[in-house]
Design a protein around this motif. Structure first.
Motif, PDB file in Angstrom:
ATOM      1  N   HIS A 310       1.011  -1.409  -0.528  1.00 29.26           N
ATOM      2  CA  HIS A 310       0.312   0.280  -0.421  1.00 29.26           C
ATOM      3  C   HIS A 310       1.302   1.046   0.160  1.00 29.26           C
ATOM      4  O   HIS A 310      -0.481   2.655  -0.163  1.00 29.26           O
ATOM      5  N   ASP A 311       1.962   0.727  -0.040  1.00 25.39           N
ATOM      6  CA  ASP A 311       3.045   2.089  -0.146  1.00 25.39           C
ATOM      7  C   ASP A 311       3.085   2.956   1.205  1.00 25.39           C
ATOM      8  O   ASP A 311       2.845   4.423   1.047  1.00 25.39           O
ATOM      9  N   LEU A 312       2.696   2.785   1.571  1.00 23.07           N
ATOM     10  CA  LEU A 312       2.835   3.535   3.430  1.00 23.07           C
ATOM     11  C   LEU A 312       4.413   3.416   4.184  1.00 23.07           C
ATOM     12  O   LEU A 312       4.900   2.373   4.099  1.00 23.07           O
ATOM     13  N   GLY A 367     -10.000  -1.988  -4.565  1.00 19.30           N
ATOM     14  CA  GLY A 367      -9.759  -1.331  -2.966  1.00 19.30           C
ATOM     15  C   GLY A 367      -9.132  -0.034  -2.906  1.00 19.30           C
ATOM     16  O   GLY A 367      -9.495   0.842  -1.988  1.00 19.30           O
ATOM     17  N   ASP A 368      -7.809   0.292  -3.774  1.00 17.95           N
ATOM     18  CA  ASP A 368      -7.037   1.190  -4.543  1.00 17.95           C
ATOM     19  C   ASP A 368      -8.235   2.022  -4.910  1.00 17.95           C
ATOM     20  O   ASP A 368      -9.476   1.776  -5.199  1.00 17.95           O
ATOM     21  N   GLN A 369      -8.073   3.956  -4.980  1.00 15.11           N
ATOM     22  CA  GLN A 369      -8.904   4.889  -5.423  1.00 15.11           C
ATOM     23  C   GLN A 369      -7.531   5.593  -5.787  1.00 15.11           C
ATOM     24  O   GLN A 369      -6.536   5.772  -4.833  1.00 15.11           O
ATOM     25  N   PHE A 391     -11.334  11.416   8.195  1.00 18.05           N
ATOM     26  CA  PHE A 391     -10.415  10.704   7.719  1.00 18.05           C
ATOM     27  C   PHE A 391     -10.444  10.598   7.005  1.00 18.05           C
ATOM     28  O   PHE A 391     -11.291   9.093   6.964  1.00 18.05           O
ATOM     29  N   ALA A 392     -10.291  10.308   5.568  1.00 16.65           N
ATOM     30  CA  ALA A 392      -9.791   9.331   4.508  1.00 16.65           C
ATOM     31  C   ALA A 392      -9.620   8.925   3.818  1.00 16.65           C
ATOM     32  O   ALA A 392      -9.135   7.413   3.425  1.00 16.65           O
ATOM     33  N   GLY A 393      -8.002   8.658   4.498  1.00 11.67           N
ATOM     34  CA  GLY A 393      -6.467   8.631   3.692  1.00 11.67           C
ATOM     35  C   GLY A 393      -5.654   9.518   3.586  1.00 11.67           C
ATOM     36  O   GLY A 393      -5.133  10.279   3.931  1.00 11.67           O
ATOM     37  N   ILE A 394      -4.167   8.832   2.923  1.00 10.74           N
ATOM     38  CA  ILE A 394      -3.223   9.537   2.499  1.00 10.74           C
ATOM     39  C   ILE A 394      -2.967   9.295   1.311  1.00 10.74           C
ATOM     40  O   ILE A 394      -3.397   8.383   0.756  1.00 10.74           O
ATOM     41  N   ALA A 395      -2.884  10.876   0.831  1.00 10.41           N
ATOM     42  CA  ALA A 395      -2.140  10.750  -0.462  1.00 10.41           C
ATOM     43  C   ALA A 395      -0.745   9.868  -0.807  1.00 10.41           C
ATOM     44  O   ALA A 395      -0.017  10.484  -0.315  1.00 10.41           O
ATOM     45  N   VAL A 396      -1.179   9.204  -2.151  1.00  2.95           N
ATOM     46  CA  VAL A 396       0.552   8.778  -2.520  1.00  2.95           C
ATOM     47  C   VAL A 396       1.133   9.277  -3.423  1.00  2.95           C
ATOM     48  O   VAL A 396      -0.181   8.885  -5.144  1.00  2.95           O
ATOM     49  N   THR A 421      -6.850   0.885   5.930  1.00  2.00           N
ATOM     50  CA  THR A 421      -5.434   0.498   5.466  1.00  2.00           C
ATOM     51  C   THR A 421      -4.756   1.401   6.735  1.00  2.00           C
ATOM     52  O   THR A 421      -3.759   0.498   6.906  1.00  2.00           O
ATOM     53  N   VAL A 422      -4.367   2.798   6.779  1.00  2.10           N
ATOM     54  CA  VAL A 422      -4.176   3.050   7.283  1.00  2.10           C
ATOM     55  C   VAL A 422      -3.691   2.697   8.904  1.00  2.10           C
ATOM     56  O   VAL A 422      -2.948   2.514   9.643  1.00  2.10           O
ATOM     57  N   ARG A 423      -5.741   3.132   9.233  1.00  3.35           N
ATOM     58  CA  ARG A 423      -5.213   2.368  11.023  1.00  3.35           C
ATOM     59  C   ARG A 423      -4.759   0.919  11.523  1.00  3.35           C
ATOM     60  O   ARG A 423      -4.059   1.196  12.389  1.00  3.35           O
ATOM     61  N   ASN A 424      -4.446   0.110  10.174  1.00  8.02           N
ATOM     62  CA  ASN A 424      -4.781  -1.455   9.986  1.00  8.02           C
ATOM     63  C   ASN A 424      -3.228  -1.305  10.355  1.00  8.02           C
ATOM     64  O   ASN A 424      -2.589  -2.428  11.371  1.00  8.02           O
TER      65      ASN A 424
END
Length: 452
Positions: A310-312, A367-369, A391-396, A421-424
């Motif tokens: 997920h590139d985090l 599941g990606d956006q 919070f909707a997520g992290i932009a990459v 995904t970020v929280r997990n």
């Protein structure tokens, strides 16, 4: 009458001359036969035989000679004294006559020996995905591969043999300048062989306790360098492979799909503070291969975890005070988002202010956006919130693909890693996301990655 007499005298004179040149014969003896020995034409030189071959045959011959350790020149198909001497050495080592020209049996033995040498090291011609470069790799010697947008590294399990393909941008590069630079970096290199041509350069020598061989080339402002490092104890095994690798290296093959551009030496991204003890979530790609990570105003950061799928990336700073972590609980319900980050200094006149831009999230497979339009450079790792502050997520940001398959849809240039995904990811790495603030501008920080 006078003409007839003259002719008669001429015949007589010729008969007399013949009699003087021919020894007399005794009665009953047969006259000796005079045998004329024909003049033999000059023997064909080995170079002539080689030049009569097709180009592909000469290339194969040089390659096979290199693999058996007899030829140490460039595999170009050009006939040279070095190539002929290599053939003679191969013949002598097999107990044959060193003619410089292989008979069919010798040629077959040479080809079979070279093939077995190639199989013993797992020789393969590969295309490196990030660069599109084509090169030969001894896969059994260096089975471990790691790669990114800056190139690739193949290594043996114990590090005795290493193959590095690197790429970078240079301002107005020349092979002369590049060769001088590579002689000094890394420090401690000693050079025993140098070749510099307008389109490529070669260096070899010692780097620490290892031998090294380096071949570099350029196209425009992009430089690509192949470096082979190996322990001296591996010299007998590796040196024939080095010659083959150098000749097989095609840094800029035409018609091959190009990968993303090389990584910047200094890259700016955005991080989101998610806990008051210094946990920061950001983009993995923007923090790959950093020799130093800095959060301005807070000092150095450590990258403690990464999620390649997920590139985090999870960063930590220590001893920081006054952090304002973002509340990442809840669930955004809208696809129209405010993306908050810190743009690259060049995009804001050297400044470091946080700003927000509008973007829409569109669902993709798995599941990606996708985010459209993509935010500016520097926003990779930015926080995305809906209009209610959820919070909707992290932009990459994704690496730009210079060229791709014909008629293929271009990949999304920016993506949204969803909040769940970020929280997990954070939970899996023991981060207690303690933020209560919905002020994204107060929670984002600039992330500076310094690469070699």
């Amino acid at each position: 009458m006078r003409l007839v007499l003259s002719a008669t005298l001429m015949v007589a004179a010729m008969s007399a001359a013949h009699a003087q040149l021919t020894p007399p014969t005794t009665a009953g003896a047969k006259p000796k036969t005079v045998t004329t020995v024909p003049v033999r034409p000059a023997l064909q030189k080995p170079e002539d035989t080689a030049n009569a071959m097709a180009q592909a045959e000469r290339l194969a011959l040089q390659s096979d000679l290199a693999w058996v350790g007899e030829y140490n020149g460039a595999i170009t198909g050009d006939v040279s004294e070095r190539m002929v001497n290599a053939i003679k050495e191969f013949q002598k080592n097999r107990g044959g006559k060193p003619t410089g020209v292989l008979n069919p049996q010798e040629r077959g033995v040479l080809a079979d020996t070279a093939r077995r040498k190639q199989e013993s090291v797992g020789w393969r011609i590969v295309t490196e995905p990030a660069t599109g470069a084509r090169l030969g790799i001894p896969t059994k010697l260096v089975p471990q591969l790691t790669s990114d947008a800056s190139g690739a590294r193949w290594t043996s399990p114990t590090g005795t043999v290493q193959v590095l393909l690197t790429r970078r941008k240079e301002a107005s590069p020349t092979t002369v300048k590049l060769a001088e630079q590579e002689k000094r970096e890394p420090a401690g290199r000693t050079i025993d062989y140098t070749v510099v041509k307008p389109d490529f350069f070669v260096l070899s020598g010692m780097q620490g306790l290892k031998k090294f061989y380096l071949r570099g080339t350029l196209k425009g402002d992009e430089v690509r360098i192949l470096t082979i490092l190996y322990d001296q104890a591996m010299q007998t095994t590796v040196e024939p492979v080095v010659i083959a690798m150098s000749s097989a290296f095609n840094a800029f093959p035409s018609g091959v799909q190009a990968g993303p551009p090389p990584r910047k030496t200094v890259e700016y991204a955005t991080g989101v503070v998610v806990s008051d003890d210094g946990a920061i979530i950001t983009d993995r790609i923007a923090t790959d291969d950093c020799i130093a990570l800095t959060i301005p105003g807070y000092g150095n950061a450590d990258r403690v975890a990464a999620d390649k799928e997920h590139d985090l990336a999870l960063l930590r700073i220590y001893g920081a005070r006054g952090l304002k972590p973002l509340n990442i609980a809840g669930q955004a319900t809208q696809t129209a988002l405010d993306v908050t980050g810190i743009a690259d200094p060049q995009n804001q006149g050297g400044g470091a202010a946080a700003s927000s831009v509008k973007a829409a999230a569109a669902q993709l497979g798995g599941g990606d956006q996708a985010l459209s339009p993509p935010p500016a450079i520097g926003f990779s790792g930015a926080a995305a919130l809906d209009s209610s502050g959820k919070f909707a997520g992290i932009a990459v940001l994704k690496p730009v693909i210079v060229a791709g398959p014909a008629n293929a849809a271009p990949p999304a240039q920016a993506a949204l890693v969803p909040a769940d995904t970020v929280r997990n990811f954070l939970k899996a790495h023991g981060v207690n996301a303690s933020g209560e603030s919905a002020d994204a501008k107060a929670a984002v920080v600039r992330v500076i990655c310094v690469r070699k």
